[in-house]
Motif scaffolding. Structure first.
Motif, PDB file in Angstrom:
ATOM      1  N   UNK A 140      10.344  72.644   5.862  1.00  0.00           N
ATOM      2  CA  UNK A 140       9.656  72.681   4.568  1.00  0.00           C
ATOM      3  C   UNK A 140       8.685  73.856   4.522  1.00  0.00           C
ATOM      4  N   UNK A 141       7.975  74.093   5.610  1.00  0.00           N
ATOM      5  CA  UNK A 141       7.042  75.219   5.667  1.00  0.00           C
ATOM      6  C   UNK A 141       7.775  76.558   5.582  1.00  0.00           C
ATOM      7  N   UNK A 142       8.910  76.657   6.259  1.00  0.00           N
ATOM      8  CA  UNK A 142       9.704  77.886   6.191  1.00  0.00           C
ATOM      9  C   UNK A 142      10.178  78.118   4.759  1.00  0.00           C
ATOM     10  N   UNK A 143      10.593  77.043   4.108  1.00  0.00           N
ATOM     11  CA  UNK A 143      11.035  77.162   2.724  1.00  0.00           C
ATOM     12  C   UNK A 143       9.929  77.629   1.802  1.00  0.00           C
ATOM     13  N   UNK A 144       8.745  77.021   1.935  1.00  0.00           N
ATOM     14  CA  UNK A 144       7.614  77.398   1.086  1.00  0.00           C
ATOM     15  C   UNK A 144       7.155  78.825   1.357  1.00  0.00           C
ATOM     16  N   UNK A 159      20.192  79.087   2.436  1.00  0.00           N
ATOM     17  CA  UNK A 159      19.526  78.323   3.492  1.00  0.00           C
ATOM     18  C   UNK A 159      18.035  78.218   3.215  1.00  0.00           C
ATOM     19  N   UNK A 160      17.409  79.337   2.848  1.00  0.00           N
ATOM     20  CA  UNK A 160      15.970  79.343   2.557  1.00  0.00           C
ATOM     21  C   UNK A 160      15.656  78.488   1.346  1.00  0.00           C
ATOM     22  N   UNK A 161      16.431  78.672   0.292  1.00  0.00           N
ATOM     23  CA  UNK A 161      16.128  77.964  -0.955  1.00  0.00           C
ATOM     24  C   UNK A 161      16.379  76.459  -0.847  1.00  0.00           C
ATOM     25  N   UNK A 162      17.289  76.060   0.037  1.00  0.00           N
ATOM     26  CA  UNK A 162      17.518  74.635   0.245  1.00  0.00           C
ATOM     27  C   UNK A 162      16.242  73.962   0.729  1.00  0.00           C
ATOM     28  N   UNK A 163      15.526  74.621   1.635  1.00  0.00           N
ATOM     29  CA  UNK A 163      14.306  74.029   2.188  1.00  0.00           C
ATOM     30  C   UNK A 163      13.082  74.280   1.312  1.00  0.00           C
ATOM     31  N   UNK A 164      13.211  75.231   0.397  1.00  0.00           N
ATOM     32  CA  UNK A 164      12.131  75.474  -0.562  1.00  0.00           C
ATOM     33  C   UNK A 164      12.258  74.558  -1.776  1.00  0.00           C
ATOM     34  N   UNK A 165      13.380  73.863  -1.905  1.00  0.00           N
ATOM     35  CA  UNK A 165      13.652  73.046  -3.091  1.00  0.00           C
ATOM     36  C   UNK A 165      12.649  71.905  -3.251  1.00  0.00           C
ATOM     37  N   UNK A 166      12.421  71.509  -4.477  1.00  0.00           N
ATOM     38  CA  UNK A 166      11.508  70.400  -4.763  1.00  0.00           C
ATOM     39  C   UNK A 166      11.967  69.124  -4.063  1.00  0.00           C
ATOM     40  N   UNK A 167      13.280  68.929  -4.001  1.00  0.00           N
ATOM     41  CA  UNK A 167      13.823  67.722  -3.383  1.00  0.00           C
ATOM     42  C   UNK A 167      13.464  67.644  -1.907  1.00  0.00           C
ATOM     43  N   UNK A 168      13.640  68.763  -1.208  1.00  0.00           N
ATOM     44  CA  UNK A 168      13.329  68.740   0.224  1.00  0.00           C
ATOM     45  C   UNK A 168      11.831  68.639   0.461  1.00  0.00           C
ATOM     46  N   UNK A 169      11.052  69.328  -0.344  1.00  0.00           N
ATOM     47  CA  UNK A 169       9.598  69.257  -0.208  1.00  0.00           C
ATOM     48  C   UNK A 169       9.099  67.829  -0.446  1.00  0.00           C
ATOM     49  N   UNK A 170       9.657  67.173  -1.439  1.00  0.00           N
ATOM     50  CA  UNK A 170       9.254  65.788  -1.726  1.00  0.00           C
ATOM     51  C   UNK A 170       9.655  64.848  -0.600  1.00  0.00           C
TER      52      UNK A 170
END
Length: 229
Positions: A140-144, A159-170
Motif C-alpha cells: 500500500x505504501x509503495x502504491x501511494x 502493478x503500481x496502480x493496483x496497489x495505489x487503488x482505493x480498493x487496496x488502500x481500504x
C-alpha cells in the motif's frame, strides 16, 4: 500512538530498505529486466496460494462474525488475485501452466509462508493478522508513494496502480484497524508476541525483494551450478 504505528516504527529501517530496494526502484523507473519480474511473479503466485489459506485460518479463528466474514472475503479475493496475476502476466512473461505446476519456491518464499503458518498455529487471531499485515501495508505504501508514476512499461504501471487503488488502500486500512482492535484487548505478553510476528514478517518482505532480484536458489543448487560451471 496506535499499536500498529508502534510496530511500523519498530521496523522503520526495514521499511526504508524495502521502499528503496533496487527491485522496487527498477519497477518504478521501468528498467527492471522482465526476467527478474517474472521470477518475482512466479514466487508470488506460490506465496499467494498460502497467503489466502492463512486468511481462511484467521477467518475460522475470529469470534466476531463480521471479522470472520471480512477475513473470509479477503481469502477469496487473494485466491482470485492469484488467478488474475497469472492471467494478466502469463502472456507477457511467457508463464505457462506447466511452469506453474513444476515451480519450486526459493528458500525465502518457502520460509516466509512457513512463518505465516506458524502464526496460524499460534491460535491467536492477533498474531495471524500481525504476520499478514506487513504484506498489505508495504505494498500500500509503495502504491501511494508512486501513484501516478508512468514507467513506460505497461506491466509495471499496472502493478503500481493496483496497489495505489482505493480498493487496496481500504483493504489495508481494514487490516490495520483490525490489528489495533485486537491489540487493545491483549495482555503485555500477547502484545510482545504480536510484535514478533509483525517484525519477522516485515523482514521476510524485504528478503522477498532480495530473493527475486538475486534469483535466490537452494544451497545445493548453487553448489551444483558452480561444479557444472
Amino acid at each position: 500512538m496506535r499499536f500498529s504505528e508502534s510496530l511500523k516504527e519498530a521496523t522503520g529501517q526495514s521499511w526504508t530498505y524495502s521502499l528503496n530496494h533496487p527491485f522496487v526502484q527498477g519497477i518504478v523507473r521501468g528498467d527492471l529486466p522482465l526476467e527478474t519480474f517474472k521470477n518475482y511473479i512466479m514466487q508470488d503466485i506460490y506465496y499467494l496460494k498460502h497467503y489466502g489459506k492463512v486468511h481462511a485460518f484467521a477467518a475460522a479463528q475470529a469470534d466476531d462474525f463480521s471479522q470472520a466474514a471480512s477475513l473470509a472475503e479477503k481469502a477469496k479475493t487473494t485466491a482470485e488475485a492469484e488467478l488474475t496475476v497469472h492471467k494478466e502476466h502469463a502472456r507477457i512473461l511467457n508463464i505457462t501452466d506447466e511452469d506453474v505446476q513444476q515451480f519450486k519456491p526459493a528458500p525465502t518464499a518457502y520460509a516466509y509462508t512457513s512463518h505465516l503458518y506458524r502464526a496460524a498455529l499460534s491460535g491467536s487471531l492477533a498474531q495471524m493478522i500481525a504476520a499478514m499485515l506487513p504484506c498489505y501495508w508495504l505494498y500500500a505504501d509503495i502504491g501511494l508513494e508512486n501513484k501516478g508514476t508512468k514507467t513506460g512499461v505497461e506491466i509495471y504501471d499496472n502493478w503500481i496502480q493496483m496497489y495505489a487503488s482505493d480498493e487496496f488502500q481500504e483493504s489495508t486500512r481494514d487490516m490495520i484497524n483490525l490489528l489495533d482492535d485486537l491489540a487493545a484487548e491483549a495482555s503485555a505478553a500477547e502484545k510482545a508476541k504480536i510484535k514478533d510476528q509483525f517484525v519477522i514478517a516485515k523482514e521476510y518482505e524485504l528478503a522477498f525483494w532480495e530473493m527475486a532480484y538475486r534469483f535466490e536458489t537452494w544451497l545445493s543448487e548453487q553448489k551444483q551450478t558452480k561444479v557444472s560451471g
